[in-house]
Design a protein around this motif. Structure first.
Motif, PDB file in Angstrom:
ATOM      1  N   THR A 148      67.437  10.353  14.700  1.00 43.10           N
ATOM      2  CA  THR A 148      66.196   9.929  15.353  1.00 43.10           C
ATOM      3  C   THR A 148      66.427   8.697  16.212  1.00 43.10           C
ATOM      4  N   ALA A 149      67.271   7.794  15.742  1.00 51.41           N
ATOM      5  CA  ALA A 149      67.595   6.615  16.538  1.00 51.41           C
ATOM      6  C   ALA A 149      68.411   7.001  17.763  1.00 51.41           C
ATOM      7  N   LEU A 150      69.279   7.995  17.610  1.00 48.03           N
ATOM      8  CA  LEU A 150      70.088   8.440  18.742  1.00 48.03           C
ATOM      9  C   LEU A 150      69.231   9.071  19.832  1.00 48.03           C
ATOM     10  N   GLU A 151      68.117   9.696  19.450  1.00 48.81           N
ATOM     11  CA  GLU A 151      67.245  10.319  20.444  1.00 48.81           C
ATOM     12  C   GLU A 151      66.657   9.273  21.387  1.00 48.81           C
ATOM     13  N   SER A 152      66.209   8.143  20.849  1.00 49.92           N
ATOM     14  CA  SER A 152      65.688   7.088  21.715  1.00 49.92           C
ATOM     15  C   SER A 152      66.804   6.460  22.535  1.00 49.92           C
ATOM     16  N   LEU A 153      68.002   6.435  21.979  1.00 53.91           N
ATOM     17  CA  LEU A 153      69.140   5.874  22.700  1.00 53.91           C
ATOM     18  C   LEU A 153      69.413   6.656  23.982  1.00 53.91           C
ATOM     19  N   GLN A 154      69.251   7.967  23.928  1.00 54.55           N
ATOM     20  CA  GLN A 154      69.527   8.804  25.096  1.00 54.55           C
ATOM     21  C   GLN A 154      68.476   8.635  26.186  1.00 54.55           C
ATOM     22  N   ARG A 155      67.319   8.094  25.852  1.00 52.72           N
ATOM     23  CA  ARG A 155      66.300   7.827  26.867  1.00 52.72           C
ATOM     24  C   ARG A 155      66.619   6.567  27.656  1.00 52.72           C
ATOM     25  N   LEU A 156      67.459   5.717  27.090  1.00 55.47           N
ATOM     26  CA  LEU A 156      67.732   4.419  27.698  1.00 55.47           C
ATOM     27  C   LEU A 156      69.145   4.295  28.248  1.00 55.47           C
ATOM     28  N   PHE A 157      70.036   5.215  27.811  1.00 52.63           N
ATOM     29  CA  PHE A 157      71.435   5.117  28.211  1.00 52.63           C
ATOM     30  C   PHE A 157      71.965   6.495  28.599  1.00 52.63           C
ATOM     31  N   GLU A 158      72.715   6.536  29.691  1.00 51.72           N
ATOM     32  CA  GLU A 158      73.509   7.716  29.980  1.00 51.72           C
ATOM     33  C   GLU A 158      74.677   7.732  28.999  1.00 51.72           C
ATOM     34  N   SER A 159      75.224   8.922  28.751  1.00 50.88           N
ATOM     35  CA  SER A 159      76.288   9.010  27.748  1.00 50.88           C
ATOM     36  C   SER A 159      77.468   9.808  28.279  1.00 50.88           C
ATOM     37  N   GLU A 160      78.636   9.436  27.799  1.00 49.93           N
ATOM     38  CA  GLU A 160      79.870  10.169  28.047  1.00 49.93           C
ATOM     39  C   GLU A 160      80.418  10.628  26.706  1.00 49.93           C
ATOM     40  N   GLY A 161      81.112  11.754  26.706  1.00 49.80           N
ATOM     41  CA  GLY A 161      81.644  12.277  25.454  1.00 49.80           C
ATOM     42  C   GLY A 161      80.603  13.092  24.711  1.00 49.80           C
ATOM     43  N   LYS A 162      81.046  13.776  23.675  1.00 53.71           N
ATOM     44  CA  LYS A 162      80.172  14.642  22.897  1.00 53.71           C
ATOM     45  C   LYS A 162      79.393  13.843  21.869  1.00 53.71           C
ATOM     46  N   ILE A 163      78.061  14.036  21.867  1.00 49.71           N
ATOM     47  CA  ILE A 163      77.215  13.363  20.893  1.00 49.71           C
ATOM     48  C   ILE A 163      77.384  14.052  19.544  1.00 49.71           C
ATOM     49  N   PRO A 164      77.764  13.337  18.495  1.00 49.18           N
ATOM     50  CA  PRO A 164      78.010  13.975  17.192  1.00 49.18           C
ATOM     51  C   PRO A 164      76.723  14.505  16.586  1.00 49.18           C
TER      52      PRO A 164
END
Length: 369
Positions: A148-164
């Motif tokens: 659930t914390a990772l979901e909000s993280l993706q709204r604020l940050f672009e990501s590289e690599g596979k999200i576990p």
């Protein structure tokens, strides 16, 4: 009186004289220190009296009101550091930044592409202000172990690599998000997404892992020292160094072959290259280790013609090595039974097989599948 006794008395007399001199110096020093303290106390009493007299005059601001005038004003933490230095600190010791950051969370029911962040003592993010650079958003250290914390993280940050999907959610902050101030010390809005990379641990985590590995190795060596003694430990250390050199020269071993009828083994590296191995069986220690730091071409080895490449498998109900891949050693003597060689992928796996075979040596040829 003997010469030795006389020398001893002279030595004691010399020490006694030195001790007496040191005591005298200490006494003089103590008196001087006492006088300095008395002077300091007298000076302090005089200054306190002057302060009390000045506070009794009309128009002076009471100390209680003076301190209260600052109690409602929040301290501004404005760092004068380049952003690159902040990223270095965050990567190595993120806890150091907490005292200069404000903890925030994404506003509830906020569906805007530029979310609003509000002060929250339980929030998952830090807001950091840098002089002449503005406000930046950092993921709070240790807050992203839940999806659930990772979901909000993706709204604020672009990501590289596979999200576990689960497990360890380590990531590396490559660029913090940029914010716009809406209300001083209370509300901010996302202006530009940051960038994180999943699957790569910050330096702090890598250091922790290395320290943990070093601790495990130390405990392993300590136990081994108790069982095999100093000579055995030295031999093991040398073999491990050879193993590292072999991996640098040939890469990881392709397979380790263990004779199931007697304590013998060898390793196959790319090439193919054969490396002879030591089999250590002593005081509860069962290890398979390389016996040299380089190998010989497989085609020139003594096993090239006698070892079949036809891989078999032991029966599922084998009492020692169930479903174990192996091959037979070809013999041309009718009275001699074929020996078998179990196949392992690593030295650790080979050591496990040896520990099972120790005291239970025999061919795996019966009950193959």
């Amino acid at each position: 009186m003997s010469d030795n006794t006389l020398d001893t008395l002279k030595f004691l007399l010399k020490d006694s004289r030195k001790l007496s001199e040191q005591f005298a110096e200490f006494k003089i020093g103590s008196q001087q220190l006492s006088q300095q303290l008395n002077n300091a106390i007298a000076d302090l009493e005089e200054r306190i009296a002057q302060l009390e007299e000045s506070q009794s005059n009309e128009g002076n601001l009471p100390v209680s009101n003076f301190s209260q005038s600052f109690s409602n004003e929040e301290i501004e933490h404005l760092l004068d550091l380049p952003l690159e230095k902040i990223l270095d600190v965050y990567s190595e010791f993120p806890q150091l930044l907490e005292i200069v950051c404000r903890r925030v969370s994404v506003s509830i029911n906020e569906d805007s592409p530029n979310p609003i962040l509000e002060r929250n003592n339980q929030g998952n993010y830090w807001v950091l202000q840098l002089r002449e650079q503005g406000f930046f958003l950092l993921p709070r250290f240790g807050s992203f172990v839940r999806m659930t914390a990772l979901e909000s993280l993706q709204r604020l940050f672009e990501s590289e690599g596979k999200i576990p999907d689960s497990g360890n959610h380590e990531f590396l902050l490559k660029q913090p998000a940029k914010l716009e101030l809406l209300k001083r010390n209370q509300r901010w809005q996302l202006a530009e997404k940051g960038l994180i990379q999943f699957g790569e641990a910050p330096l702090e985590f890598r250091w922790q892992q290395e320290i943990r590995q070093m601790r495990d190795r130390y405990q392993e060596f300590t136990k081994m020292l108790e069982k095999v003694g100093e000579a055995g430990l030295q031999a093991t250390v040398i073999s491990q160094r050879w193993q590292q050199e072999l991996e640098q020269r040939y890469g990881e071993p392709v397979s380790i072959m263990i004779n199931t009828c007697m304590p013998m083994a060898y390793a196959i590296y790319k090439g193919p290259t054969l490396v002879p191995c030591h089999v250590i069986l002593t005081k509860g220690i069962c290890l398979v280790q390389p016996a040299w730091d380089r190998g010989v071409p497989w085609d020139t080895s003594i096993y090239a013609k006698s070892h079949s490449r036809n891989v078999l498998r032991s029966s599922p109900d084998h009492p020692i090595l169930a479903n174990q891949p192996y091959f037979k050693e070809i013999t041309y003597l009718k009275e001699q039974k074929n020996q078998t060689w179990a196949i392992a992928n690593t030295y650790q796996d080979a050591s496990r097989i040896i520990s099972l075979l120790n005291g239970n040596w025999g061919s795996l040829e019966d009950g193959t599948s």
